[in-house]
Design a protein around this motif. Structure first.
Motif, PDB file in Angstrom:
ATOM      1  N   TYR A 210      53.362  48.213  24.547  1.00  0.00           N
ATOM      2  CA  TYR A 210      52.503  48.962  23.640  1.00  0.00           C
ATOM      3  C   TYR A 210      51.052  48.654  23.995  1.00  0.00           C
ATOM      4  CZ  TYR A 210      56.600  50.327  21.065  1.00  0.00           C
ATOM      5  OH  TYR A 210      57.801  50.877  20.727  1.00  0.00           O
ATOM      6  N   MET A 211      50.256  49.711  24.126  1.00  0.00           N
ATOM      7  CA  MET A 211      48.915  49.587  24.692  1.00  0.00           C
ATOM      8  C   MET A 211      47.849  50.096  23.731  1.00  0.00           C
ATOM      9  SD  MET A 211      49.660  50.495  28.662  1.00  0.00           S
ATOM     10  CE  MET A 211      50.892  49.521  29.547  1.00  0.00           C
ATOM     11  N   PRO A 212      47.241  49.178  22.979  1.00  0.00           N
ATOM     12  CA  PRO A 212      46.152  49.573  22.089  1.00  0.00           C
ATOM     13  C   PRO A 212      44.907  49.967  22.878  1.00  0.00           C
ATOM     14  CG  PRO A 212      47.117  47.465  21.439  1.00  0.00           C
ATOM     15  CD  PRO A 212      47.601  47.768  22.811  1.00  0.00           C
ATOM     16  N   ASN A 213      44.258  51.029  22.423  1.00  0.00           N
ATOM     17  CA  ASN A 213      42.989  51.430  23.026  1.00  0.00           C
ATOM     18  C   ASN A 213      41.902  50.421  22.668  1.00  0.00           C
ATOM     19  OD1 ASN A 213      41.301  53.361  24.430  1.00  0.00           O
ATOM     20  ND2 ASN A 213      40.395  53.804  22.439  1.00  0.00           N
ATOM     21  N   VAL A 214      40.794  50.458  23.416  1.00  0.00           N
ATOM     22  CA  VAL A 214      39.650  49.597  23.124  1.00  0.00           C
ATOM     23  C   VAL A 214      38.517  50.417  22.508  1.00  0.00           C
ATOM     24  CG1 VAL A 214      37.955  47.976  24.065  1.00  0.00           C
ATOM     25  CG2 VAL A 214      40.299  48.028  24.993  1.00  0.00           C
ATOM     26  N   ASP A 215      38.056  51.439  23.229  1.00  0.00           N
ATOM     27  CA  ASP A 215      36.977  52.281  22.709  1.00  0.00           C
ATOM     28  C   ASP A 215      36.962  53.614  23.441  1.00  0.00           C
ATOM     29  OD1 ASP A 215      35.633  51.807  25.193  1.00  0.00           O
ATOM     30  OD2 ASP A 215      34.671  50.021  24.364  1.00  0.00           O
TER      31      ASP A 215
ATOM     32  N   CYS B 245      57.687  53.682  29.873  1.00  0.00           N
ATOM     33  CA  CYS B 245      57.755  52.364  29.238  1.00  0.00           C
ATOM     34  C   CYS B 245      56.434  51.963  28.590  1.00  0.00           C
ATOM     35  CB  CYS B 245      58.170  51.298  30.252  1.00  0.00           C
ATOM     36  SG  CYS B 245      57.053  51.177  31.672  1.00  0.00           S
ATOM     37  N   CYS B 246      55.421  52.807  28.731  1.00  0.00           N
ATOM     38  CA  CYS B 246      54.091  52.513  28.192  1.00  0.00           C
ATOM     39  C   CYS B 246      53.808  53.410  26.991  1.00  0.00           C
ATOM     40  CB  CYS B 246      53.025  52.720  29.264  1.00  0.00           C
ATOM     41  SG  CYS B 246      53.248  51.677  30.723  1.00  0.00           S
ATOM     42  N   PHE B 247      53.430  52.814  25.884  1.00  0.00           N
ATOM     43  CA  PHE B 247      53.260  53.530  24.620  1.00  0.00           C
ATOM     44  C   PHE B 247      51.811  53.400  24.147  1.00  0.00           C
ATOM     45  CE2 PHE B 247      57.650  52.494  25.120  1.00  0.00           C
ATOM     46  CZ  PHE B 247      58.376  53.478  24.483  1.00  0.00           C
ATOM     47  N   PRO B 248      51.076  54.510  24.042  1.00  0.00           N
ATOM     48  CA  PRO B 248      49.660  54.437  23.699  1.00  0.00           C
ATOM     49  C   PRO B 248      49.388  54.326  22.199  1.00  0.00           C
ATOM     50  CG  PRO B 248      50.249  56.708  24.077  1.00  0.00           C
ATOM     51  CD  PRO B 248      51.481  55.899  24.354  1.00  0.00           C
ATOM     52  N   LEU B 249      48.388  53.535  21.851  1.00  0.00           N
ATOM     53  CA  LEU B 249      47.856  53.446  20.496  1.00  0.00           C
ATOM     54  C   LEU B 249      46.391  53.869  20.568  1.00  0.00           C
ATOM     55  CD1 LEU B 249      50.216  51.242  20.789  1.00  0.00           C
ATOM     56  CD2 LEU B 249      49.229  50.228  18.747  1.00  0.00           C
ATOM     57  N   MET B 250      45.836  54.323  19.456  1.00  0.00           N
ATOM     58  CA  MET B 250      44.460  54.795  19.480  1.00  0.00           C
ATOM     59  C   MET B 250      43.643  54.134  18.387  1.00  0.00           C
ATOM     60  SD  MET B 250      42.192  56.513  21.082  1.00  0.00           S
ATOM     61  CE  MET B 250      43.445  56.795  22.333  1.00  0.00           C
ATOM     62  N   GLY B 251      42.465  53.606  18.758  1.00  0.00           N
ATOM     63  CA  GLY B 251      41.581  52.975  17.798  1.00  0.00           C
ATOM     64  C   GLY B 251      40.291  52.526  18.461  1.00  0.00           C
ATOM     65  N   LEU B 252      39.400  51.979  17.657  1.00  0.00           N
ATOM     66  CA  LEU B 252      38.118  51.469  18.141  1.00  0.00           C
ATOM     67  C   LEU B 252      38.024  49.984  17.827  1.00  0.00           C
ATOM     68  CD1 LEU B 252      35.320  52.083  19.408  1.00  0.00           C
ATOM     69  CD2 LEU B 252      34.470  52.486  17.079  1.00  0.00           C
ATOM     70  N   HIS B 253      37.906  49.179  18.849  1.00  0.00           N
ATOM     71  CA  HIS B 253      37.845  47.716  18.744  1.00  0.00           C
ATOM     72  C   HIS B 253      36.543  47.274  18.068  1.00  0.00           C
ATOM     73  CE1 HIS B 253      37.818  43.508  20.066  1.00  0.00           C
ATOM     74  NE2 HIS B 253      39.074  43.658  20.457  1.00  0.00           N
TER      75      HIS B 253
ATOM     76  N   LYS C 174      50.973  62.362  20.755  1.00  0.00           N
ATOM     77  CA  LYS C 174      51.743  61.340  20.045  1.00  0.00           C
ATOM     78  C   LYS C 174      51.187  59.952  20.335  1.00  0.00           C
ATOM     79  CE  LYS C 174      56.391  59.738  18.939  1.00  0.00           C
ATOM     80  NZ  LYS C 174      57.844  59.932  19.104  1.00  0.00           N
ATOM     81  N   PHE C 175      50.838  59.251  19.261  1.00  0.00           N
ATOM     82  CA  PHE C 175      50.443  57.852  19.357  1.00  0.00           C
ATOM     83  C   PHE C 175      51.411  57.013  18.531  1.00  0.00           C
ATOM     84  CE2 PHE C 175      46.432  60.029  20.350  1.00  0.00           C
ATOM     85  CZ  PHE C 175      46.127  59.397  21.551  1.00  0.00           C
ATOM     86  N   TYR C 176      51.451  55.730  18.848  1.00  0.00           N
ATOM     87  CA  TYR C 176      52.449  54.851  18.230  1.00  0.00           C
ATOM     88  C   TYR C 176      51.836  53.827  17.282  1.00  0.00           C
ATOM     89  CZ  TYR C 176      55.458  57.124  21.535  1.00  0.00           C
ATOM     90  OH  TYR C 176      56.154  58.093  22.217  1.00  0.00           O
ATOM     91  N   GLY C 177      50.530  53.909  17.104  1.00  0.00           N
ATOM     92  CA  GLY C 177      49.863  53.020  16.177  1.00  0.00           C
ATOM     93  C   GLY C 177      48.368  53.261  16.203  1.00  0.00           C
ATOM     94  N   VAL C 178      47.686  52.645  15.260  1.00  0.00           N
ATOM     95  CA  VAL C 178      46.229  52.685  15.185  1.00  0.00           C
ATOM     96  C   VAL C 178      45.732  51.312  15.604  1.00  0.00           C
ATOM     97  CG1 VAL C 178      44.232  52.966  13.679  1.00  0.00           C
ATOM     98  CG2 VAL C 178      46.271  54.393  13.331  1.00  0.00           C
ATOM     99  N   GLY C 179      45.054  51.268  16.735  1.00  0.00           N
ATOM    100  CA  GLY C 179      44.605  49.970  17.205  1.00  0.00           C
ATOM    101  C   GLY C 179      43.926  50.061  18.557  1.00  0.00           C
ATOM    102  N   GLU C 180      43.187  49.140  18.861  1.00  0.00           N
ATOM    103  CA  GLU C 180      43.071  47.838  18.210  1.00  0.00           C
ATOM    104  C   GLU C 180      41.862  47.870  17.290  1.00  0.00           C
ATOM    105  OE1 GLU C 180      42.278  43.286  19.940  1.00  0.00           O
ATOM    106  OE2 GLU C 180      42.791  44.928  21.265  1.00  0.00           O
TER     107      GLU C 180
END
Length: 259
Positions: free
Chosen positions: A36-41, A57-65, A89-95
């Motif tokens: 699972y790969m949280p975005n940074v900015d 095998c890589c799952f994107p997340l979206m957010g602003l660090h 499709k995103f798998y979470g809000v982060g980081e």
């Protein structure tokens, strides 16, 4: 049963530009089947999505660090939100979260950005991946109002005290993310974890940062998740395969939309 899950890795970052595919291959060979790969900015969205488009095998997340909250914070958040709401499709809000380690200049702005992204998670039903450094008091003040909501997620990179753990564990829908710090010689985490149920723990690397012993000081990568699991096996006195099974089950409780 899904194999090992790295709940937090940034293999899309520039530190892996020279050998990214080899790093991914090593992770899969080590038994790490999902990353699972949280975005940074706003600057990392493109490489994140490109990598996840190439690999199932890589799952994107979206957010602003929080460390990317600066004078341009409103514009940066707007760019991230546009992608978040694009229909992809995103798998979470982060980081997301608070970081007062490097700079306290933008604390008010960090809080605003964090609160905004908490609402994204609640609206979308996605998990929240929370970064907190030198800001447990401020974090808990914000989180208090969401204690009895459906909000779920991971308190990423946990390295706090018994008191910090007790406070965070009150959030029943959250797990504690444990990474290479637990293997460090002077870490207090092995003692703290003895009072934390393994059912509340997920594995992470935070690659390229915080490589576990014996790789400390080098670039971290998802294959080193095995070293974190081995340390947890020692701490909890459980067979390695049990650590694998429970932490994977815990991760799937968080990332419910991943199948």
């Amino acid at each position: 049963m899904v194999g090992l899950i790295d709940t937090h890795t940034h293999i899309f970052s520039e530190e892996f530009d020279a050998d990214r595919e080899l790093v991914l291959t090593r992770a899969l060979e080590a038994g790490v089947e999902r990353m699972y790969m949280p975005n940074v900015d706003d600057t990392t969205i493109k490489p994140l999505l490109e990598m996840c488009d190439l690999h199932d095998c890589c799952f994107p997340l979206m957010g602003l660090h929080p460390t990317s909250v600066d004078t341009e914070w409103a514009e940066r958040l707007a760019k991230v939100e546009e992608v978040f709401r694009s229909g992809r499709k995103f798998y979470g809000v982060g980081e997301v979260g608070l970081d007062l380690y490097w700079d306290k200049t933008y604390l008010k702005e960090q809080i605003k950005v964090f609160e905004t992204q908490i609402l994204w998670a609640l609206e979308s039903g996605l998990p929240l991946i929370v970064h907190c450094r030198n800001a447990y008091g401020e974090l808990l003040d914000i989180m208090e109002q969401y204690k009895d909501t459906s909000l779920r997620g991971i308190f990423h990179c946990f390295d706090g005290s018994d008191e910090d753990a007790a406070n965070l564990l009150q959030y029943k829908n959250f797990m504690l993310g444990i990474n290479g710090i637990v293997t460090f010689k002077k870490s207090s985490l092995p003692v703290v974890l003895k009072d934390i149920p393994i059912e509340r723990v997920v594995l992470e690397t935070d690659s390229p940062y915080l490589a576990p012993v014996p790789y400390r000081g080098k670039r971290n990568e998802s294959s080193y998740l095995v070293n974190v699991a081995q340390k947890l096996s020692e701490i909890y006195g459980l067979p390695l395969e049990v650590i694998y099974s429970i932490t994977t089950e815990n991760a799937l409780k968080v990332f419910q939309n991943a199948g």
